[in-house]
Design a protein around this motif. Structure first.
Motif, short mmCIF file in Angstrom:
data_model
loop_
_atom_site.label_atom_id
_atom_site.label_comp_id
_atom_site.label_asym_id
_atom_site.label_seq_id
_atom_site.Cartn_x
_atom_site.Cartn_y
_atom_site.Cartn_z
N UNK A 115 -27.98 -56.56 -60.92
CA UNK A 115 -26.78 -56.72 -60.44
C UNK A 115 -26.69 -56.18 -58.83
N UNK A 116 -27.80 -56.05 -58.17
CA UNK A 116 -27.51 -55.63 -56.73
C UNK A 116 -27.37 -56.56 -55.73
N UNK A 117 -27.84 -57.74 -56.08
CA UNK A 117 -27.74 -58.89 -55.18
C UNK A 117 -27.15 -60.10 -55.89
N UNK A 118 -26.59 -60.98 -55.14
CA UNK A 118 -25.74 -62.29 -55.58
C UNK A 118 -26.60 -63.25 -56.24
N UNK A 119 -27.63 -63.19 -55.59
CA UNK A 119 -28.81 -64.36 -56.13
C UNK A 119 -29.35 -63.99 -57.37
N UNK A 120 -29.13 -62.64 -57.97
CA UNK A 120 -29.44 -62.28 -59.20
C UNK A 120 -28.76 -62.42 -60.50
N UNK A 121 -27.61 -62.94 -59.93
CA UNK A 121 -26.08 -62.67 -60.98
C UNK A 121 -26.55 -63.89 -61.87
N UNK A 134 -33.78 -47.61 -53.91
CA UNK A 134 -35.03 -47.96 -54.45
C UNK A 134 -35.05 -49.36 -54.24
N UNK A 135 -34.03 -50.02 -54.83
CA UNK A 135 -34.02 -51.64 -54.94
C UNK A 135 -34.15 -52.22 -53.38
N UNK A 136 -33.30 -51.61 -52.49
CA UNK A 136 -33.56 -51.97 -51.08
C UNK A 136 -34.94 -51.92 -50.43
N UNK A 137 -35.52 -50.63 -50.80
CA UNK A 137 -36.85 -50.61 -50.20
C UNK A 137 -37.88 -51.46 -50.64
N UNK A 138 -37.67 -51.92 -52.22
CA UNK A 138 -38.34 -52.64 -52.86
C UNK A 138 -38.22 -54.05 -52.34
N UNK A 139 -37.23 -54.34 -51.81
CA UNK A 139 -36.88 -55.76 -51.26
C UNK A 139 -37.58 -55.86 -49.75
N UNK A 140 -37.56 -54.74 -49.08
CA UNK A 140 -38.20 -54.90 -47.76
C UNK A 140 -39.68 -54.85 -47.77
N UNK A 141 -40.20 -54.23 -48.84
CA UNK A 141 -42.02 -54.32 -48.99
C UNK A 141 -42.49 -55.35 -49.62
N UNK A 142 -41.60 -55.54 -50.84
CA UNK A 142 -42.26 -56.35 -51.71
C UNK A 142 -41.88 -58.00 -51.77
N UNK A 143 -40.48 -58.14 -51.01
CA UNK A 143 -39.76 -59.41 -50.89
C UNK A 143 -39.92 -60.21 -52.11
N UNK A 144 -40.43 -61.21 -52.10
CA UNK A 144 -39.79 -62.16 -53.30
C UNK A 144 -40.58 -61.92 -54.66
#
Length: 649
Positions: free
Chosen positions: A263-269, A217-227
């Motif tokens: 916690x799914x991406x390092x940019x969010x740590x 779900x998080x990966x698809x959100x990053x694909x379509x919702x971006x920033x």
């Protein structure tokens, strides 16, 4: 073509792909508007109402099929006529009646009321309004002259509001049918306010599913919702932390698991670090289930990559040039402080987890001792295991008590780059019964206080904040006006209250001593016994918010946690002294002396002026009168047990 585009965008292994394509007509692609509406009948609920139709509807309700057919024909004709005549306002008004609940007809936020449309009608309408928006027809026919003059669509216009609501209706349907892969595709077309509201519900719904489903779900959100994704997950985590679901204790596990979205991406740590610290503070001020949720957060929710990232950045920051001014401008010091605080909390909850397991082992031994004829009544192995683990627990507790746990760096008060800004404390909490004598064994705070007067708590806090500090000279001078004032208000339709402490308009400038006095008053209110009227009432904390004053948060947590730690330590000592046979231990016999007078090596962050002068920290300042009574009684019983064991030897 819209169906094909969406279907191609979904991964082949996706469950939603088959569901999506399965909703298409089996007799081939519809080529006319009549075929589109006929195909929608197959997906209508069999109730004979406007919501649907089909063979089952006509059989169950005589005449229902004819009514549905007439209504479907009317919708078909209106859509055809509106498109042919380019009468788009009439078309949009028809979609409003067919798809939305009457409570959502007016312009405003979506109410999530049950829509009258069938799933097929929802799907068709969602694609139709997106198509009209793509052609610019919705914007041009909004009827808003200001929008046309500005040359850009007004997302809050009447027709754009309708587009958002139709999309929200269909997204909720996708949630209900578990077509999670499709939700980001449509959510990407919502305006920000609608996106936030809808996606909060979606993320909350996804908490029921496996980690694999959540990560997809998080990966698809990053694909379509971006920033928009970082903003959405941060907002959801904060919303979950601040808004209780049920009782505070029961919702602790859900609040801890919500941190996983960070916690799914390092940019969010960095956001995960800040959020984890806030949760650790809240859980430390709660009951037993909150402590268990904190262990789940630190041991299971936060991934190994997060701890590796934290260790790497901590190493880089600690080896930076301390003489460089960008140490302060780039918040390097704040990061080091946050990293150290998280390590302190990890150490604290490790002790709590070990203590909880040790107590369970001891309770098993006690239960077996009271059973007649039990073969393991005098098991020396189990008693020795309890003794060995208990002694380690006392060493661990004394290490936490005698070091600078949750304190600022030693040079913080004297550092010119460390100002003392006024703190604003907001505490959302639930009044609970906290009888004395249970802190040492771990109080669960399960009984809410039925009758509670917020005015009594406010008066007690005000008296504590008005009390002269230890620096005043024996009452020779009139005490200065208070630096901070407190307010207590009950929250509407809940059993919680909100405590706010803020800087007084005419008070003295903020200082470390003033912050410590606030922490002292709030800490005693949480532990109970702030006044005679509140001697059995404590506070189970939902959320502690001190704004940007991290120092204030740490001081309040120290006031609560150190007193609990002292009583837990004396409880372990009491149990060790009562072990059967030769397993009894005198470990911690000097605990009271350690508590009364502990060297703190110049710790000026939380010490009073008298203790700073003697370079000693008195831990008794963290104990309420009932906690002092509990400490003395348990020490007395432990000493009696030791004397009895000496006589037997």
């Amino acid at each position: 073509r819209v169906d094909d585009a969406v279907g191609d965008a979904l991964p082949p292994s996706s469950q939603a792909k088959s569901v999506w394509l399965g909703q298409r007509p089996t007799g081939g692609q519809p080529k006319t508007m009549r075929e589109i509406f006929e195909s929608m009948e197959a997906f209508s609920p069999a109730d004979g109402s406007l919501q649907g139709g089909g063979e089952g509807a006509g059989a169950a309700h005589p005449g229902g099929q004819q009514q549905v057919a007439q209504e479907r024909q009317q919708m078909q004709r209106q859509v055809q006529v509106s498109l042919i005549l380019k009468d788009y306002p009439s078309l949009m008004e028809g979609l409003r009646r067919w798809v939305l609940h009457p409570s959502d007809h007016a312009v405003g936020e979506f109410t999530f009321a049950e829509p009258p449309a069938s799933p097929g009608m929802m799907r068709f309408s969602a694609h139709l309004v997106l198509f009209l928006r793509f052609l610019g027809i919705v914007d041009g026919q909004s009827g808003n002259q200001e929008t046309e003059l500005a040359g850009s669509p007004n997302e809050f216009s009447e027709h754009q509001d309708l587009v958002n609501k139709i999309l929200q209706v269909y997204i909720i349907h996708l949630m209900d049918t578990e077509q999670h892969d499709l939700i980001p595709v449509y959510a990407a077309h919502l305006r920000d306010t609608s996106l936030d509201l809808t996606y909060m519900i979606f993320l909350d719904e996804m908490m029921k599913y496996s980690l694999i489903e959540q990560q997809k779900c998080y990966s698809l959100a990053c694909r379509y919702l971006g920033e928009s994704v970082p903003r959405l997950v941060c907002k959801y985590a904060a919303k979950t932390m601040q808004e209780g679901r049920g009782s505070i204790e029961d919702g602790a596990e859900h609040r801890a698991n919500a941190c996983l979205w960070l916690c799914y991406e390092e940019t969010m740590y960095h956001s995960a670090l800040t959020h984890t610290l806030a949760l650790c503070r809240d859980f430390a001020l709660g009951g037993r289930k909150c402590y268990e949720a904190a262990s789940t957060l630190l041991l299971q929710v936060l991934p190994d990559n997060f701890w590796k990232w934290l260790a790497a950045l901590k190493f880089e920051a600690s080896h930076a040039d301390v003489n460089r001014m960008d140490m302060y401008e780039n918040d390097t010091r704040d990061f080091l402080s946050a990293a150290q605080e998280l390590e302190d909390w990890r150490d604290w909850y490790d002790f709590q987890d070990a203590l909880r397991k040790w107590k369970g082992l001891h309770q098993v031994m006690v239960q077996q001792q009271v059973k007649p004829g039990s073969p393991s009544v005098s098991s020396p192995t189990r008693a020795e295991s309890i003794q060995s683990t208990g002694e380690k627990l006392i060493d661990h507790a004394l290490r936490l008590l005698t070091r600078q746990w949750l304190q600022m760096p030693e040079d913080a008060a004297a550092d010119g780059h460390f100002p003392i800004p006024p703190a604003v404390v907001r505490l959302t909490c639930q009044p609970v019964h906290k009888p004395a004598g249970q802190e040492g064994i771990g109080f669960t705070a399960a009984e809410p206080a039925g009758t509670f007067n917020p005015e009594a708590l406010e008066s007690a806090l005000q008296r504590q904040l008005l009390a002269p500090s230890s620096a005043s000279t024996g009452g020779q001078h009139q005490p200065p006006p208070p630096t901070y004032v407190a307010r207590v208000a009950g929250l509407v339709e809940t059993d919680r209250v909100e405590i706010s402490v803020q800087k007084a308009e005419t008070g003295a400038p903020s200082s470390l001593e003033a912050l410590e006095q606030v922490a002292y008053a709030v800490g005693w209110a949480i532990k109970g016994n702030l006044s005679q009227d509140l001697q059995d009432i404590g506070l189970n904390v939902q959320h502690l918010d001190c704004g940007e004053s991290q120092t204030m948060c740490r001081m309040i947590c120290r006031q609560v946690c150190l007193s609990k730690l002292v009583l837990q330590c004396i409880y372990v000592r009491h149990v060790l002294s009562s072990l059967p046979g030769g397993a009894a231990s005198k470990k911690g016999h000097n605990l009271v002396e350690t508590v009364v007078e502990t060297r703190a090596g110049g710790d000026t962050a939380t010490a009073t002026p008298d203790s700073v002068a003697s370079t000693k920290l008195r831990l008794t300042q963290y104990l309420t009168p009932f906690q002092c009574q509990e400490l003395v009684l348990m020490e007395r019983e432990a000493t009696i047990n030791e004397l009895d064991n000496s006589d037997k030897e």
